[in-house]
Design an enzyme around this catalytic site. Sequence first.
Site, short mmCIF file in Angstrom:
data_model
loop_
_atom_site.label_atom_id
_atom_site.label_comp_id
_atom_site.label_asym_id
_atom_site.label_seq_id
_atom_site.Cartn_x
_atom_site.Cartn_y
_atom_site.Cartn_z
N LYS A 170 1.03 -1.08 -0.02
CA LYS A 170 -0.10 0.02 -0.12
C LYS A 170 0.72 1.38 0.06
CE LYS A 170 -3.62 2.70 0.37
NZ LYS A 170 -4.65 2.92 -0.40
N LYS A 238 -0.90 11.77 5.77
CA LYS A 238 -0.44 10.51 6.56
C LYS A 238 0.22 9.47 5.80
CE LYS A 238 -4.08 7.70 6.93
NZ LYS A 238 -3.93 6.73 6.43
#
Length: 292
Positions: A170, A238
């Site tokens: 990811k 983030k």
Amino acid sequence: MKIGFIGLGIMGRPMALNLLNGGHQLAVWARRAESMQPLLDAGARGAASPAALAGGVDLVISMVADAPDVEQVMLGERGVASAGKAGLVAVDMSTIRPAAARSIAARLLEQGIDFLDAPVSGGEVGAVAGTLSIMVGGSAAAFERARPAFASIGRNIVHVGESGAGQVAKAANQIVTGVGVLTVAEALNFAARSGVDPARVREALLGGFAYSRILENHGQRMLDRDFRPGFKSWMHQKDMNIVMQSAHELGLCLPVSAATAQMYNAMVGSGLGEEDSIAVLKLLERLSGAAS
Ligand code: NAP
């Protein structure tokens, strides 16, 4: 199968609905009761806490924000682990640091709970359509047990490797998409400031090597100036932080990711954090002297 779902935001809500539509028995928990209502209306059972949720199911899925949130719902007071249900499979589909996923997996395993990190790509559109790409880290046995749930929410489902491997995939995905959104914004801003219609430029680029899903989807939303989230800019900040922290730990040189991470820091600092990540176009416009 009996599934518990935690976190019913932009991504979690449609994913949970697709589990219901896939014929699974679904229980849900969200920290704000109003977030649960659409799922209760659709036939899910509500639970009073993550622990209460875990008590009655075979598989628990979380889709929250960052690592501290996953730790809270899995390992905190009235968290999943406190139900004491050995043999449970817990799956986190949020995007968090690979090291945090490994640590959560180890602590859950001490309680007899198998943990999979299973972050997704495909955005809100993919969550609604049930076509997410799911990248999974953890044991093969747990992956097989979770597969019927994954089949209801995703299309490209890959067991990448051991614990943390899904989050590594990811992070790699966020390098490509984070840089991609920024380059599409740069190209469209370049066209507009050169006095050429950016819509016509995008149309021309879609037929050549510059084609990408990001040019197609995000590029169109930039042209429409539709900055509603989607994928909030603070979430992209983030994710770029996850990439840069991992690069720091490994001693890796990621110059393009580093520049992209700075742009997402500036998005949040400029008050654009709650807008979609395509609002990076607005930031570029401001930096290029446009009044807005
Ligand atoms: P979102 O709309 O903000 O939803 C997050 C949900 O998690 C909210 O409903 C929030 O509850 C809940 N939550 C957060 N912290 C919690 C905690 N400590 N305890 C209980 N509930 C908590 O965000 P999202 O866009 O769905 O993203 C969720 C995750 O998927 C993130 O890790 C993101 O990076 C990842 N992701 C997002 C996309 C996308 O396109 N949006 C794509 C791929 C992956 P409240 O409603 O009470 O705040």
